[in-house]
Design a protein around this motif. Structure first.
Motif, PDB file in Angstrom:
ATOM      1  N   ALA A 191      22.590  54.320   8.160  1.00 31.02           N
ATOM      2  CA  ALA A 191      21.388  54.335   6.935  1.00 31.02           C
ATOM      3  C   ALA A 191      20.098  53.641   7.360  1.00 31.02           C
ATOM      4  O   ALA A 191      19.332  53.341   6.543  1.00 31.02           O
ATOM      5  N   GLY A 192      20.540  52.760   8.370  1.00 28.87           N
ATOM      6  CA  GLY A 192      19.457  51.697   8.466  1.00 28.87           C
ATOM      7  C   GLY A 192      19.378  50.441   7.419  1.00 28.87           C
ATOM      8  O   GLY A 192      18.313  49.974   7.150  1.00 28.87           O
ATOM      9  N   VAL A 193      20.515  50.251   6.644  1.00 29.21           N
ATOM     10  CA  VAL A 193      20.556  49.391   5.625  1.00 29.21           C
ATOM     11  C   VAL A 193      20.176  47.783   6.062  1.00 29.21           C
ATOM     12  O   VAL A 193      20.727  47.309   7.095  1.00 29.21           O
ATOM     13  N   ARG A 194      19.149  47.341   5.278  1.00 29.98           N
ATOM     14  CA  ARG A 194      18.988  45.849   5.600  1.00 29.98           C
ATOM     15  C   ARG A 194      19.325  45.061   4.314  1.00 29.98           C
ATOM     16  O   ARG A 194      19.786  45.473   3.301  1.00 29.98           O
ATOM     17  N   GLY A 195      19.442  43.855   4.612  1.00 28.13           N
ATOM     18  CA  GLY A 195      19.949  42.850   3.690  1.00 28.13           C
ATOM     19  C   GLY A 195      19.157  42.782   2.276  1.00 28.13           C
ATOM     20  O   GLY A 195      17.875  43.019   2.137  1.00 28.13           O
ATOM     21  N   GLY A 196      20.086  43.116   1.217  1.00 23.67           N
ATOM     22  CA  GLY A 196      19.506  43.247  -0.265  1.00 23.67           C
ATOM     23  C   GLY A 196      19.230  44.612  -0.499  1.00 23.67           C
ATOM     24  O   GLY A 196      18.791  45.029  -1.725  1.00 23.67           O
ATOM     25  N   GLU A 197      19.319  45.805   0.275  1.00 30.02           N
ATOM     26  CA  GLU A 197      19.007  47.005   0.072  1.00 30.02           C
ATOM     27  C   GLU A 197      19.927  47.803  -0.943  1.00 30.02           C
ATOM     28  O   GLU A 197      19.464  48.739  -1.770  1.00 30.02           O
ATOM     29  N   LEU A 198      21.199  47.276  -0.851  1.00 31.60           N
ATOM     30  CA  LEU A 198      22.098  48.211  -1.488  1.00 31.60           C
ATOM     31  C   LEU A 198      22.646  47.172  -2.913  1.00 31.60           C
ATOM     32  O   LEU A 198      22.589  46.081  -2.808  1.00 31.60           O
ATOM     33  N   PRO A 199      23.102  47.968  -3.891  1.00 32.71           N
ATOM     34  CA  PRO A 199      23.710  47.113  -5.059  1.00 32.71           C
ATOM     35  C   PRO A 199      25.038  46.437  -4.662  1.00 32.71           C
ATOM     36  O   PRO A 199      25.645  46.951  -3.738  1.00 32.71           O
ATOM     37  N   PRO A 200      25.253  45.372  -5.250  1.00 35.38           N
ATOM     38  CA  PRO A 200      26.454  44.715  -5.179  1.00 35.38           C
ATOM     39  C   PRO A 200      27.606  45.616  -5.840  1.00 35.38           C
ATOM     40  O   PRO A 200      27.473  46.407  -6.634  1.00 35.38           O
ATOM     41  N   LEU A 201      28.770  45.278  -5.226  1.00 33.16           N
ATOM     42  CA  LEU A 201      29.851  46.289  -5.647  1.00 33.16           C
ATOM     43  C   LEU A 201      30.747  45.699  -6.856  1.00 33.16           C
ATOM     44  O   LEU A 201      30.994  44.284  -6.858  1.00 33.16           O
ATOM     45  N   ALA A 202      30.986  46.435  -7.750  1.00 35.37           N
ATOM     46  CA  ALA A 202      31.833  45.891  -8.876  1.00 35.37           C
ATOM     47  C   ALA A 202      33.281  45.643  -8.653  1.00 35.37           C
ATOM     48  O   ALA A 202      33.854  46.461  -8.088  1.00 35.37           O
ATOM     49  N   PRO A 203      33.713  44.454  -8.959  1.00 37.60           N
ATOM     50  CA  PRO A 203      35.190  44.180  -8.755  1.00 37.60           C
ATOM     51  C   PRO A 203      36.008  44.844  -9.600  1.00 37.60           C
ATOM     52  O   PRO A 203      35.536  45.240 -10.749  1.00 37.60           O
ATOM     53  N   ALA A 204      37.332  45.104  -9.431  1.00 42.23           N
ATOM     54  CA  ALA A 204      37.978  45.635 -10.263  1.00 42.23           C
ATOM     55  C   ALA A 204      38.099  45.215 -11.702  1.00 42.23           C
ATOM     56  O   ALA A 204      38.049  43.819 -11.685  1.00 42.23           O
ATOM     57  N   GLY A 205      38.269  45.817 -12.967  1.00 44.13           N
ATOM     58  CA  GLY A 205      38.074  45.316 -14.113  1.00 44.13           C
ATOM     59  C   GLY A 205      36.681  44.563 -14.460  1.00 44.13           C
ATOM     60  O   GLY A 205      36.649  43.987 -15.732  1.00 44.13           O
ATOM     61  N   TRP A 206      35.673  44.998 -13.905  1.00 47.68           N
ATOM     62  CA  TRP A 206      34.435  44.612 -14.303  1.00 47.68           C
ATOM     63  C   TRP A 206      33.953  45.067 -15.512  1.00 47.68           C
ATOM     64  O   TRP A 206      34.118  46.232 -16.070  1.00 47.68           O
ATOM     65  N   ARG A 207      33.174  44.108 -16.465  1.00 47.22           N
ATOM     66  CA  ARG A 207      32.969  44.287 -17.625  1.00 47.22           C
ATOM     67  C   ARG A 207      31.359  43.714 -17.749  1.00 47.22           C
ATOM     68  O   ARG A 207      31.046  42.816 -17.372  1.00 47.22           O
ATOM     69  N   GLY A 208      30.383  44.733 -18.473  1.00 48.41           N
ATOM     70  CA  GLY A 208      29.217  44.175 -18.761  1.00 48.41           C
ATOM     71  C   GLY A 208      28.980  44.293 -20.116  1.00 48.41           C
ATOM     72  O   GLY A 208      29.801  44.585 -21.184  1.00 48.41           O
ATOM     73  N   GLY A 209      27.666  43.735 -20.643  1.00 49.84           N
ATOM     74  CA  GLY A 209      27.418  43.578 -21.959  1.00 49.84           C
ATOM     75  C   GLY A 209      25.687  43.807 -22.066  1.00 49.84           C
ATOM     76  O   GLY A 209      24.771  43.472 -21.353  1.00 49.84           O
ATOM     77  N   LEU A 210      25.222  44.400 -23.388  1.00 53.46           N
ATOM     78  CA  LEU A 210      23.869  44.801 -23.305  1.00 53.46           C
ATOM     79  C   LEU A 210      23.077  43.363 -23.445  1.00 53.46           C
ATOM     80  O   LEU A 210      23.508  42.193 -23.871  1.00 53.46           O
ATOM     81  N   LEU A 211      21.765  43.512 -22.955  1.00 49.92           N
ATOM     82  CA  LEU A 211      20.588  42.432 -23.157  1.00 49.92           C
ATOM     83  C   LEU A 211      20.530  42.373 -24.817  1.00 49.92           C
ATOM     84  O   LEU A 211      20.978  43.208 -25.473  1.00 49.92           O
ATOM     85  N   PRO A 212      20.171  41.083 -25.049  1.00 55.67           N
ATOM     86  CA  PRO A 212      19.910  40.860 -26.364  1.00 55.67           C
ATOM     87  C   PRO A 212      19.074  41.713 -27.287  1.00 55.67           C
ATOM     88  O   PRO A 212      19.266  41.968 -28.262  1.00 55.67           O
TER      89      PRO A 212
END
Length: 464
Positions: A191-212
């Motif tokens: 794919a010719g991937v360079r540093g920083g081009e791909l999203p980080p991978l979510a670990p098991a059990g990842w949870r997010g929350g809304l911006l304020p």
């Protein structure tokens, strides 16, 4: 505790609230139709900012109606394979390429994986235009992108501030090692991937929350935990009760697919993968193996638009006069091939037309063509397990067409073929995965056989 399930689909974006048993709450549904831009050159794209705006409208609608009260979890199912190039500020540099886009071609200066079979077993995919191994170089040659995300990461990143890519969504890129659950070095090189081009991978059990700012806009979601998205196909399997090797799901919505889930914890050797099947991740503990097709309910949409079909009960009655394997012999690949096939868009064919041929016979032939392709691939899927499987039909297209259910039962015989009429199997499946209840024992007693009477389809509902 209620669960908000978001369905980031190709033809629509939806928000649905379910109770703790994952039963939809009455009226708690908001939906916006999406315009998929397609042409005969193979384009199949969505407008990213427009898609985000429609999702926001859905949440506004649910908040205004009071449906977001008591929501403590947000579950997300999203289309696999989509990719969106971003500029340094995170703004889109073009539309979202969906699974339907057949334009990307491998770069002329690359020859593919060193060992194609080992690559297929490792990533579950091929060096194919559907995957980021081909899509990223194709996009990079056209836009000055510095980062690539899927549709799910784009819209959730706007709402949550950060949206790592789940292993389920990452597996649909073709860049993930399904065993180690990390980016595959050879796939990234292709794919010719360079540093920083791909999203980080979510670990098991990842949870997010809304911006304020969005907590203020949707106070009902204050404190709600957002789970990592799963692929919509995997969500449909879970919602259909097809969560182990005993039962395969055949889902027909806009497109169609046949899939089987198997347990596969990270680091454990995976079952052998037949050459014509793909394999993706459901989560950190399960894989889903199957085949997908570019045609499904969209065949009906085309036939209804172009062939002046009868409607409602009149169409049902006309189809009843056509045998389950009847109609005009047809190749249903109007949208081309999904992996590993390479047929371009506009590859559909009709054979043996006569002056006596009716529009209904053409429709029946197209639907029977999908059944035949599913039957062939289901046989390959069964080779990965030690016993024949039951089949559960789901999705809006087969729910709306009693004839299509009978055609599938005929094509898949002698297997037991059941039908799950719940229109919210994707939302239900995403919620079960988010709650950690994927492996709950499936109960087939509430799923009707295709020969049950009365038909489980909606009255007069012959419109997939």
């Amino acid at each position: 505790m209620n669960i908000l399930a978001l369905d980031l689909g190709t033809s629509s974006v939806r928000g649905l609230v379910l109770d703790e048993r994952t039963v939809p709450l009455p009226g708690a549904l908001a939906r916006r139709k999406m315009r998929l831009a397609v042409d005969d050159d193979g384009a199949g794209t969505l407008d990213g900012p427009g898609y985000l705006a429609c999702l926001v409208e859905c949440l506004d609608e649910l908040q205004a109606a009071g449906h977001l009260r008591d929501v403590s979890m947000v579950a997300v199912s999203a289309q696999w394979h989509s990719v969106l190039p971003l500029d340094p500020a995170g703004a889109p540099l073009g539309p979202v390429l969906t699974w339907l886009d057949t334009r990307p071609e491998p770069p002329a200066d690359r020859s593919g994986p060193a060992d194609a079979e080992a690559f297929h077993q490792r990533t579950g995919t091929w060096w194919h235009r559907c995957y980021w191994t081909v899509r990223l170089p194709w996009l990079r040659a056209r836009v000055p992108a510095v980062r690539f995300v899927g549709l799910a990461e784009y819209v959730l990143g706007a709402l949550l501030g950060e949206a790592p890519m789940s292993v389920s969504q990452a597996s649909g890129t073709g860049l993930l090692d399904l065993r180690t659950l990390d980016w595959d070095a050879e796939a990234c090189e292709l794919a010719g991937v360079r540093g920083g081009e791909l999203p980080p991978l979510a670990p098991a059990g990842w949870r997010g929350g809304l911006l304020p700012e969005f907590v203020r806009r949707w106070p009902g979601l204050t404190g709600a935990a957002w789970s990592a998205p799963i692929g919509d196909g995997a969500a449909s399997n879970v919602g259909s009760g097809c969560v182990d090797p005993r039962r395969a799901a055949v889902t027909v919505g806009t497109s169609a697919a046949v899939r089987l889930i198997q347990p596969a914890p990270a680091g454990v050797p995976l079952p052998p993968l037949p050459g014509g099947l793909w394999r993706y991740r459901v989560d950190h503990e399960h894989v889903v193996t199957g085949a997908a097709y570019s045609s499904g309910g969209n065949l009906f949409a085309w036939a209804n638009r172009e062939l002046r079909l009868p409607s409602g009960a009149e169409l049902d009655a006309a189809l009843d006069r056509v045998p389950p394997d009847g109609g005009v012999p047809a190749d249903p690949r109007f949208g081309g091939d999904r992996p590993p096939g390479l047929a371009p868009a506009a590859s559909g064919k009709l054979h043996g037309l006569a002056f006596s041929t009716t529009a209904v016979e053409i429709l029946a032939g197209l639907m029977a063509g999908v059944c035949s392709r599913v039957a062939d691939d289901l046989a390959a899927i069964e080779s990965t397990v030690d016993q024949p499987v039951e089949v559960v039909l789901g999705g809006g297209a087969v729910t709306a067409s009693p004839w299509w259910r009978r055609a599938f039962a005929s094509a898949l015989a002698p297997r037991t073929v059941r039908h799950e009429p719940n229109p919210e199997i994707g939302a239900t499946g995403a919620a079960l995965v988010a709650l950690g209840r994927l492996a709950d024992p499936a109960d087939p007693t509430g799923i009707g056989r295709t020969d049950d009477q009365p038909s489980p389809g909606p009255a007069g509902g012959s419109r997939p």
